[in-house]
Design a protein around this motif. Structure first.
Motif, PDB file in Angstrom:
ATOM      1  N   GLY A  79      11.075   0.204  -5.130  1.00 17.30           N
ATOM      2  CA  GLY A  79      10.108   1.100  -4.496  1.00 17.30           C
ATOM      3  C   GLY A  79      10.520   2.560  -4.607  1.00 17.30           C
ATOM      4  O   GLY A  79       9.685   3.433  -4.880  1.00 17.30           O
ATOM      5  N   TRP A  80      11.809   2.832  -4.417  1.00 19.00           N
ATOM      6  CA  TRP A  80      12.292   4.218  -4.526  1.00 19.00           C
ATOM      7  C   TRP A  80      12.133   4.739  -5.951  1.00 19.00           C
ATOM      8  O   TRP A  80      11.746   5.892  -6.160  1.00 19.00           O
ATOM      9  CB  TRP A  80      13.753   4.273  -4.104  1.00 19.00           C
ATOM     10  N   TYR A  82       9.942   3.796  -8.203  1.00 21.05           N
ATOM     11  CA  TYR A  82       8.519   4.071  -8.444  1.00 21.05           C
ATOM     12  C   TYR A  82       8.088   5.363  -7.744  1.00 21.05           C
ATOM     13  O   TYR A  82       7.274   6.131  -8.270  1.00 21.05           O
ATOM     14  CB  TYR A  82       7.666   2.908  -7.943  1.00 21.05           C
ATOM     15  N   GLU A  83       8.626   5.590  -6.570  1.00 20.20           N
ATOM     16  CA  GLU A  83       8.221   6.772  -5.790  1.00 20.20           C
ATOM     17  C   GLU A  83       8.575   8.072  -6.503  1.00 20.20           C
ATOM     18  O   GLU A  83       7.796   9.033  -6.486  1.00 20.20           O
ATOM     19  CB  GLU A  83       8.898   6.731  -4.420  1.00 20.20           C
ATOM     20  N   ASP A  95       1.869   4.752  -9.386  1.00 17.94           N
ATOM     21  CA  ASP A  95       3.267   4.625  -8.977  1.00 17.94           C
ATOM     22  C   ASP A  95       3.405   4.606  -7.458  1.00 17.94           C
ATOM     23  O   ASP A  95       4.260   3.905  -6.911  1.00 17.94           O
ATOM     24  CB  ASP A  95       4.088   5.777  -9.559  1.00 17.94           C
ATOM     25  N   ALA A  99       5.093   1.679  -5.325  1.00 15.67           N
ATOM     26  CA  ALA A  99       6.210   1.959  -4.417  1.00 15.67           C
ATOM     27  C   ALA A  99       5.934   1.396  -3.028  1.00 15.67           C
ATOM     28  O   ALA A  99       6.802   0.756  -2.415  1.00 15.67           O
ATOM     29  CB  ALA A  99       6.447   3.467  -4.343  1.00 15.67           C
TER      30      ALA A  99
END
Length: 317
Positions: A79-80, A82-83, A95, A99
């Motif tokens: 998730g991080w 993608y963020e 994205d 995330a």
């Protein structure tokens, strides 16, 4: 060439975790390809974890082995990544959704093990579509910030202990992985709220004509069926054409009539009595009045003691 399928879960996780730490600390260049490489490694590790069924819904955190406990944060890491991956505006929204999805997946996993009580929803209500995230009260934010800072200090200390020791104690590793899980829980909750706000801003920037609040109900008006007749009066015509909207009243007389009426009313009033003529000095001296004589005597004494020009000390040649 070695592919992700040829690597073990530990190798995939360690490589991606090292990349994530360097990206977070800005030790390497923030390239999209680097983020994508780390995401691919972690997703391959995720698939292998699902095949092994290492995590269960009916287990307690104490039942998970220490070496397997470190894989808990794999969803939070994805998730991080993608963020912070996409600087491209067109792909940014995709994205963000990815995330949020992985952060929620991580929180669901933590909830299954009793580490989290409440999980935020992925989608907003229609009424809150363009309303930014409501901030928490000050005391709650301060408390969470203190807890997060304490976790960061504890994690840094435990990592130093793990690196210095020749053989890392299992208890130290378990405590380190547990502290990392708690830290990522707070980080995921904060990032989900921030990403939801960013989604609203991106949606509004695409269509700025959308209303920020719900529209109010319009007033119902009666329809007009067929022709109708306008009924008016002379006074109404004057107010609309000359006096204007809201004019208090129409005039009742002309200017000449007003002055004639004013002169008539003044003529009907009684004439004031004539003012008495002022008395001369001789007439004043002849008045036989003790008060008047005393005032005259006092004035004479004042003039004797204060001759004319006695107070003027300047402008003398």
């Amino acid at each position: 060439m070695t592919t992700n399928d040829d690597l073990t879960i530990a190798e995939l996780f360690d490589f991606a975790f090292d990349l994530q730490q360097k990206l977070e600390a800005n030790k390497i260049e923030q390239k999209r390809e680097t983020f994508t490489t780390a995401i691919d490694r972690l997703k391959s590790a995720e698939e292998k974890l699902d095949e092994l069924h290492l995590f269960s819904d009916n287990e307690d955190i104490s039942e998970v082995a220490s070496n397997e406990l470190r894989y808990f944060i794999i969803y939070a890491l994805i998730g991080w990544l993608y963020e912070y991956r996409s600087p491209d505006r067109e792909q940014r929204l995709d994205d963000i959704h990815s995330a949020i999805s992985y952060f929620l997946k991580y929180l669901h996993l933590c909830k299954n093990y009793g580490l989290v009580q409440h999980i935020p929803r992925e989608q907003h209500d229609d009424n809150d579509k363009y309303r930014l995230h409501a901030t928490e009260d000050r005391q709650t934010r301060i408390q969470k910030l203190k807890e997060k800072k304490a976790l960061e200090k504890s994690i840094a200390k435990l990592r130093e202990m793990a690196q210095d020791a020749d053989r890392v104690d299992d208890e130290i590793k378990r405590q380190l992985y547990t502290e990392q899980i708690k830290w990522w829980i707070q980080q995921a909750q904060e990032d989900i709220a921030a990403l939801k706000d960013e989604i609203k801003l991106l949606q509004f920037s695409k269509d700025p004509h959308l209303q920020m609040t719900t529209p109010t109900a319009s007033t119902n008006k009666l329809p007009v069926d067929g022709p109708f007749t306008i009924v008016t009066t002379k006074d109404r015509l004057y107010k609309e054409a000359i006096g204007g909207a809201g004019y208090p009243s129409v005039p009742t007389m002309t200017v000449q009539e007003f002055y004639d009426d004013l002169a008539k009313r003044q003529a009907q009033q009684p004439a004031p009595p004539p003012k008495p003529a002022p008395l001369s000095d001789e007439q004043l001296n002849e008045i036989d009045d003790s008060t008047h004589r005393q005032n005259v005597r006092l004035m004479d004494e004042y003039k004797d003691e204060n001759p004319r020009g006695s107070g003027n000390r300047y402008n003398r040649s």
